[in-house]
Design a protein around this motif. Structure first.
Motif, mmCIF file in Angstrom:
data_model
loop_
_atom_site.group_PDB
_atom_site.id
_atom_site.type_symbol
_atom_site.label_atom_id
_atom_site.label_comp_id
_atom_site.label_asym_id
_atom_site.label_seq_id
_atom_site.Cartn_x
_atom_site.Cartn_y
_atom_site.Cartn_z
ATOM 1 N N LEU A 22 47.282 45.331 31.375
ATOM 2 C CA LEU A 22 48.029 46.216 31.128
ATOM 3 C C LEU A 22 48.601 46.777 32.548
ATOM 4 C CD1 LEU A 22 46.805 47.843 27.895
ATOM 5 C CD2 LEU A 22 48.460 45.957 27.932
ATOM 6 N N PHE A 23 47.699 47.361 33.444
ATOM 7 C CA PHE A 23 47.866 47.925 34.492
ATOM 8 C C PHE A 23 48.555 47.021 35.565
ATOM 9 C CE2 PHE A 23 46.702 49.074 38.741
ATOM 10 C CZ PHE A 23 47.167 50.479 38.944
ATOM 11 N N LEU A 24 47.824 46.035 35.777
ATOM 12 C CA LEU A 24 48.482 44.779 37.042
ATOM 13 C C LEU A 24 49.870 44.646 36.243
ATOM 14 C CD1 LEU A 24 45.105 43.441 38.069
ATOM 15 C CD2 LEU A 24 46.546 45.014 38.989
ATOM 16 N N ARG B 233 47.423 33.969 42.332
ATOM 17 C CA ARG B 233 47.442 34.167 40.921
ATOM 18 C C ARG B 233 46.218 35.138 40.795
ATOM 19 N NH1 ARG B 233 46.851 27.762 40.459
ATOM 20 N NH2 ARG B 233 45.738 28.246 42.409
ATOM 21 N N VAL B 234 46.286 36.180 39.976
ATOM 22 C CA VAL B 234 45.308 37.192 39.507
ATOM 23 C C VAL B 234 44.819 36.916 38.359
ATOM 24 C CG1 VAL B 234 44.809 39.491 39.658
ATOM 25 C CG2 VAL B 234 46.336 38.516 41.374
ATOM 26 N N THR B 235 43.499 36.489 37.825
ATOM 27 C CA THR B 235 43.076 36.408 36.333
ATOM 28 C C THR B 235 42.563 37.538 36.182
ATOM 29 O OG1 THR B 235 41.887 35.028 34.972
ATOM 30 C CG2 THR B 235 41.172 35.505 37.333
ATOM 31 N N VAL B 236 43.120 38.033 34.835
ATOM 32 C CA VAL B 236 42.637 39.136 34.167
ATOM 33 C C VAL B 236 42.050 38.883 32.572
ATOM 34 C CG1 VAL B 236 43.896 40.695 35.606
ATOM 35 C CG2 VAL B 236 44.828 40.049 33.289
ATOM 36 N N GLY B 237 41.480 39.776 31.915
ATOM 37 C CA GLY B 237 40.987 39.247 30.675
ATOM 38 C C GLY B 237 42.520 39.868 29.889
ATOM 39 N N LYS B 238 42.883 39.186 29.098
ATOM 40 C CA LYS B 238 43.819 39.122 28.052
ATOM 41 C C LYS B 238 43.776 40.681 27.197
ATOM 42 C CE LYS B 238 46.877 37.062 24.401
ATOM 43 N NZ LYS B 238 47.164 35.958 23.684
ATOM 44 N N GLY B 239 44.870 41.278 27.646
ATOM 45 C CA GLY B 239 44.898 42.578 26.794
ATOM 46 C C GLY B 239 43.874 43.572 27.377
ATOM 47 N N SER B 240 43.157 43.446 28.399
ATOM 48 C CA SER B 240 42.277 44.411 28.959
ATOM 49 C C SER B 240 43.199 45.617 29.673
ATOM 50 C CB SER B 240 41.443 44.013 29.771
ATOM 51 O OG SER B 240 42.258 43.290 31.149
ATOM 52 N N ILE C 189 50.141 36.473 37.173
ATOM 53 C CA ILE C 189 48.918 37.050 36.454
ATOM 54 C C ILE C 189 48.703 35.933 35.367
ATOM 55 C CG2 ILE C 189 48.268 38.468 34.556
ATOM 56 C CD1 ILE C 189 49.700 40.942 35.811
ATOM 57 N N VAL C 190 47.193 35.440 35.520
ATOM 58 C CA VAL C 190 46.788 34.282 34.390
ATOM 59 C C VAL C 190 46.009 35.094 33.604
ATOM 60 C CG1 VAL C 190 45.555 32.205 34.462
ATOM 61 C CG2 VAL C 190 47.210 32.643 36.321
ATOM 62 N N ARG C 191 45.857 34.870 32.553
ATOM 63 C CA ARG C 191 45.117 35.734 31.470
ATOM 64 C C ARG C 191 44.042 34.944 31.056
ATOM 65 N NH1 ARG C 191 50.328 37.354 31.171
ATOM 66 N NH2 ARG C 191 50.667 39.852 31.506
ATOM 67 N N ALA C 192 42.784 35.334 31.182
ATOM 68 C CA ALA C 192 41.788 34.709 30.552
ATOM 69 C C ALA C 192 41.399 34.984 29.009
ATOM 70 C CB ALA C 192 40.405 35.044 31.323
ATOM 71 N N PRO C 193 40.800 34.231 28.111
ATOM 72 C CA PRO C 193 40.820 35.008 26.807
ATOM 73 C C PRO C 193 40.082 36.234 26.702
ATOM 74 C CG PRO C 193 39.944 32.525 27.113
ATOM 75 C CD PRO C 193 40.197 32.942 28.449
ATOM 76 N N THR C 194 39.150 36.646 27.333
ATOM 77 C CA THR C 194 38.441 37.674 27.471
ATOM 78 C C THR C 194 38.056 38.118 28.773
ATOM 79 O OG1 THR C 194 36.212 36.888 27.205
ATOM 80 C CG2 THR C 194 37.440 37.088 25.197
ATOM 81 N N SER C 195 37.540 39.561 28.854
ATOM 82 C CA SER C 195 37.004 39.822 30.403
ATOM 83 C C SER C 195 36.033 39.251 30.641
ATOM 84 C CB SER C 195 36.968 41.456 30.370
ATOM 85 O OG SER C 195 38.058 42.030 29.937
ATOM 86 N N PRO C 196 35.064 38.877 30.007
ATOM 87 C CA PRO C 196 33.693 38.128 30.655
ATOM 88 C C PRO C 196 34.056 36.547 30.880
ATOM 89 C CG PRO C 196 33.275 39.420 28.451
ATOM 90 C CD PRO C 196 34.731 39.324 28.746
ATOM 91 N N GLU D 201 43.290 32.445 43.046
ATOM 92 C CA GLU D 201 43.017 33.200 44.184
ATOM 93 C C GLU D 201 42.254 34.508 44.130
ATOM 94 O OE1 GLU D 201 45.634 29.925 44.604
ATOM 95 O OE2 GLU D 201 46.337 31.752 43.424
ATOM 96 N N VAL D 202 42.581 35.230 42.975
ATOM 97 C CA VAL D 202 41.894 36.389 42.861
ATOM 98 C C VAL D 202 41.599 36.655 41.076
ATOM 99 C CG1 VAL D 202 42.210 38.867 42.997
ATOM 100 C CG2 VAL D 202 43.438 37.375 44.567
#
Length: 244
Positions: A136-138, A125-132, A147-154, A166-167
């Motif tokens: 989009l790329f991943l 499971r790969v977490t990214v900032g939502k809408g970052s 893909i698990v989306r965090a509210p923001t990149s920070p 995991e990632v």
């Protein structure tokens, strides 16, 4: 650089030049702990552009890239600073990039994920900032991993740790800074993408406005303005993009 009055009008339908500023990427902008005001490379570029147009600048600040993009797409802002992406390009006219930024993966020390090739597996499971840009790329590139989306990149590393994922994926410098606050984390050895950070304006503003913004970016790169801003704000790991 001389800008025609019709272009100035296209950029300022409200009488002010509204810049969409994303605080979710510390390479572009941050908020001063003392004053609460935004500062950074994108803020410097916004102010210099307003000065060239001879208009008043209004900074519209967001905590995530997706919100910043949406503001320009919906014309609640007149221009902004974004990673170039085909989906965003449906509504936004991008300049050539002014800065190149590396995207990396973060894992725990004991993780079996050793290389980028190990990431795209069904059990990850790969977490990214939502809408970052990374989201989009991943979303396009990963075929098996979730893909698990965090509210923001920070908030990516916090989400990664809290949900025992995991990632984590994001801006190298943000991940490095967050990893120092928690033990037992490491970056993988290679970047998985290079983000092309550009300026953009709504396509509805017309080709002349887009061309003027593009010319401005080239001028700022060639003059050393972008390089000086990166140095002034202590930004490492990002480089000035080649001239178009």
């Amino acid at each position: 650089m001389t800008i025609d009055s019709s272009v100035v009008t296209a950029f300022t339908p409200t009488g002010k030049l509204r810049a969409s500023i994303n605080l979710g990427n510390p390479i572009l902008a941050s908020k001063s702990a003392e004053t609460g005001e935004p500062f950074g490379v994108s803020v410097d570029l916004a102010r210099a552009f307003a000065a060239q147009l001879g208009v008043e600048l209004e900074l519209i600040v967001f905590d995530a890239a997706g919100k910043s993009v949406q503001a320009v797409s919906e014309e609640r802002a007149d221009f902004g600073f974004f990673a170039i992406d085909p989906l965003r390009g449906e509504t936004i006219a991008f300049t050539a990039p002014y800065v190149l930024i590396e995207g990396f993966y973060l894992v725990r020390d004991g993780s079996p994920v050793k290389t980028n090739a190990d990431v795209d597996q069904p059990h990850n499971r790969v977490t990214v900032g939502k809408g970052s840009a990374y989201d989009l790329f991943l979303t396009r590139e990963l075929k098996a991993a979730q893909i698990v989306r965090a509210p923001t990149s920070p908030a990516v590393v916090h989400t990664f740790l809290e949900q025992n994922l995991e990632v984590a994926a994001g801006v190298k410098q943000q991940l490095e800074a967050d990893a120092k606050k928690a033990s037992g984390l490491r970056l993988l050895d290679q970047r998985f993408m290079v983000i092309q950070q550009a300026m953009g304006t709504p396509k509805s503003r017309g080709p002349a406005a887009a061309a003027a913004l593009g010319a401005y970016v080239e001028e700022m790169k060639a003059s050393g303005f972008v390089a000086d801003a990166l140095e002034r704000h202590g930004i490492v790991g990002a480089s000035v993009a080649p001239t178009a």
